[in-house]
Enzyme design. Sequence first.
Site, PDB file in Angstrom:
ATOM      1  N   ASN A   8      -2.925  15.169 -22.096  1.00  0.00           N
ATOM      2  CA  ASN A   8      -3.821  15.057 -23.250  1.00  0.00           C
ATOM      3  C   ASN A   8      -4.378  13.642 -23.255  1.00  0.00           C
ATOM      4  OD1 ASN A   8      -5.080  14.958 -25.703  1.00  0.00           O
ATOM      5  ND2 ASN A   8      -3.182  14.948 -26.925  1.00  0.00           N
ATOM      6  N   TRP A   9      -5.648  13.548 -22.853  1.00  0.00           N
ATOM      7  CA  TRP A   9      -6.246  12.207 -22.774  1.00  0.00           C
ATOM      8  C   TRP A   9      -6.560  11.639 -24.152  1.00  0.00           C
ATOM      9  CZ3 TRP A   9     -10.496  12.431 -18.327  1.00  0.00           C
ATOM     10  CH2 TRP A   9      -9.851  12.651 -17.113  1.00  0.00           C
ATOM     11  N   LYS A  10      -6.487  12.470 -25.175  1.00  0.00           N
ATOM     12  CA  LYS A  10      -6.900  12.057 -26.525  1.00  0.00           C
ATOM     13  C   LYS A  10      -8.315  11.471 -26.442  1.00  0.00           C
ATOM     14  CE  LYS A  10      -2.123  11.039 -27.569  1.00  0.00           C
ATOM     15  NZ  LYS A  10      -1.231  10.825 -28.691  1.00  0.00           N
ATOM     16  N   HIS A  96      -2.729  19.846 -32.770  1.00  0.00           N
ATOM     17  CA  HIS A  96      -2.077  18.569 -32.466  1.00  0.00           C
ATOM     18  C   HIS A  96      -1.835  17.832 -33.788  1.00  0.00           C
ATOM     19  CE1 HIS A  96      -1.357  14.544 -30.948  1.00  0.00           C
ATOM     20  NE2 HIS A  96      -1.119  15.089 -29.767  1.00  0.00           N
ATOM     21  N   GLU A  98      -2.180  14.881 -34.599  1.00  0.00           N
ATOM     22  CA  GLU A  98      -3.237  13.941 -35.005  1.00  0.00           C
ATOM     23  C   GLU A  98      -4.343  14.685 -35.736  1.00  0.00           C
ATOM     24  OE1 GLU A  98      -3.777  12.157 -31.146  1.00  0.00           O
ATOM     25  OE2 GLU A  98      -1.790  11.236 -31.330  1.00  0.00           O
ATOM     26  N   GLU A 167       6.243  18.821 -30.536  1.00  0.00           N
ATOM     27  CA  GLU A 167       5.887  17.408 -30.496  1.00  0.00           C
ATOM     28  C   GLU A 167       6.327  16.735 -31.792  1.00  0.00           C
ATOM     29  OE1 GLU A 167       2.609  16.552 -27.451  1.00  0.00           O
ATOM     30  OE2 GLU A 167       1.686  16.760 -29.409  1.00  0.00           O
ATOM     31  N   GLY A 173       3.440   8.721 -28.950  1.00  0.00           N
ATOM     32  CA  GLY A 173       2.827   7.411 -28.795  1.00  0.00           C
ATOM     33  C   GLY A 173       3.717   6.252 -29.203  1.00  0.00           C
ATOM     34  N   SER A 212       6.017  10.863 -25.957  1.00  0.00           N
ATOM     35  CA  SER A 212       6.519   9.769 -25.114  1.00  0.00           C
ATOM     36  C   SER A 212       7.259  10.260 -23.881  1.00  0.00           C
ATOM     37  CB  SER A 212       7.394   8.796 -25.929  1.00  0.00           C
ATOM     38  OG  SER A 212       6.614   8.179 -26.939  1.00  0.00           O
ATOM     39  N   GLY A 233       0.659  12.467 -23.305  1.00  0.00           N
ATOM     40  CA  GLY A 233      -0.456  11.653 -23.775  1.00  0.00           C
ATOM     41  C   GLY A 233      -0.640  10.434 -22.888  1.00  0.00           C
ATOM     42  N   GLY A 234      -0.101   9.307 -23.334  1.00  0.00           N
ATOM     43  CA  GLY A 234      -0.323   8.026 -22.661  1.00  0.00           C
ATOM     44  C   GLY A 234      -0.076   8.052 -21.163  1.00  0.00           C
TER      45      GLY A 234
HETATM   46  C1  PEP Z   1       0.369  13.757 -27.251  1.00  0.00           C
HETATM   47  O1  PEP Z   1      -0.596  13.155 -27.670  1.00  0.00           O
HETATM   48  O2  PEP Z   1       0.367  14.984 -27.249  1.00  0.00           O
HETATM   49  C2  PEP Z   1       1.504  12.981 -26.761  1.00  0.00           C
HETATM   50  C3  PEP Z   1       2.605  13.608 -26.456  1.00  0.00           C
HETATM   51  O3  PEP Z   1       1.329  11.634 -26.627  1.00  0.00           O
HETATM   52  P1  PEP Z   1       2.331  10.586 -25.901  1.00  0.00           P
HETATM   53  O4  PEP Z   1       2.784  11.212 -24.632  1.00  0.00           O
HETATM   54  O5  PEP Z   1       1.501   9.373 -25.688  1.00  0.00           O
HETATM   55  O6  PEP Z   1       3.473  10.357 -26.844  1.00  0.00           O
END
Ligand code: PEP
Length: 250
Positions: A8-10, A96, A98, A167, A173, A212, A233-234
């Site tokens: 997930n590039w967000k 998600h 967010e 999640e 994050g 994470s 994500g990251g």
């Molecule tokens: C996400 O945005 O779905 C996510 C899991 O982010 P991260 O891996 O950065 O915690």
Amino acid sequence: MRKLIAGNWKMNGALVANQTLIHALLDGLRAQPAVCDVALCPPAVYLAQVQALLHGQDAIALGAQDASEHEAGAFTGDTAAAMLHEFGVRYVIVGHSERRSYQGESDAQVARKAQRALAAGITPIVCVGESLLEREQGQTEAVVARQLAALLECNGNRVADMALAYEPLWAIGTGHAATPQQAQAVHAALRARLHDALGAQAADVRILYGGSMNAANAASLLAQPDIDGGLIGGASLKAPDFLEIIAAAR
Ligand code: PEP
């Protein structure tokens, strides 16, 4: 079950950086082919570019980050699932945290988005998860059960064709992933509720972990019996890290 690792590039990316990242991922997967399914979910504006970069290979599938609950019409700024399908999108993240937090998406709305995605031929990855306060108050299972119940109420046994992503908000994050035991406990609870609703088909629903996940912790999380992949994500923005996570998914 074959695991799924989805990036997930967000709201990250740029034309040149996307190209560099995808070339590095494809090179890496040519050198060491994945034994799991892999997807990338770029921002909608880059779908056409990423579709072109992924053309002619099947190591990485295209995903999206959201789809409208509506079929078409006067919904400025939204993207219909059918439009995503036209661009070769195979997976779409819905609900998600967010979007639940910043766009105020409700459980029922998320369930309708998942329904639209399936109707358009796209596998929704439906996110569920609790806040830190909810966990501290012992509400984790109740929260994810409520989110899953809304999905089941709207979609019935079609949920068997979806993927879930657990999640926890406090892990996204932050650099503080759930422990494998914490994640497995919630995944097992979700699986049990899926079993109540879907019977034997529950075993085939992929339940991803997100929050994470990185190159260092992926193997231990993915070794849990009810963790069927990751939503990343990251770490999905760095080719070496994402490739290591993919390699850990066996
Ligand atoms: C996400 O945005 O779905 C996510 C899991 O982010 P991260 O891996 O950065 O915690």
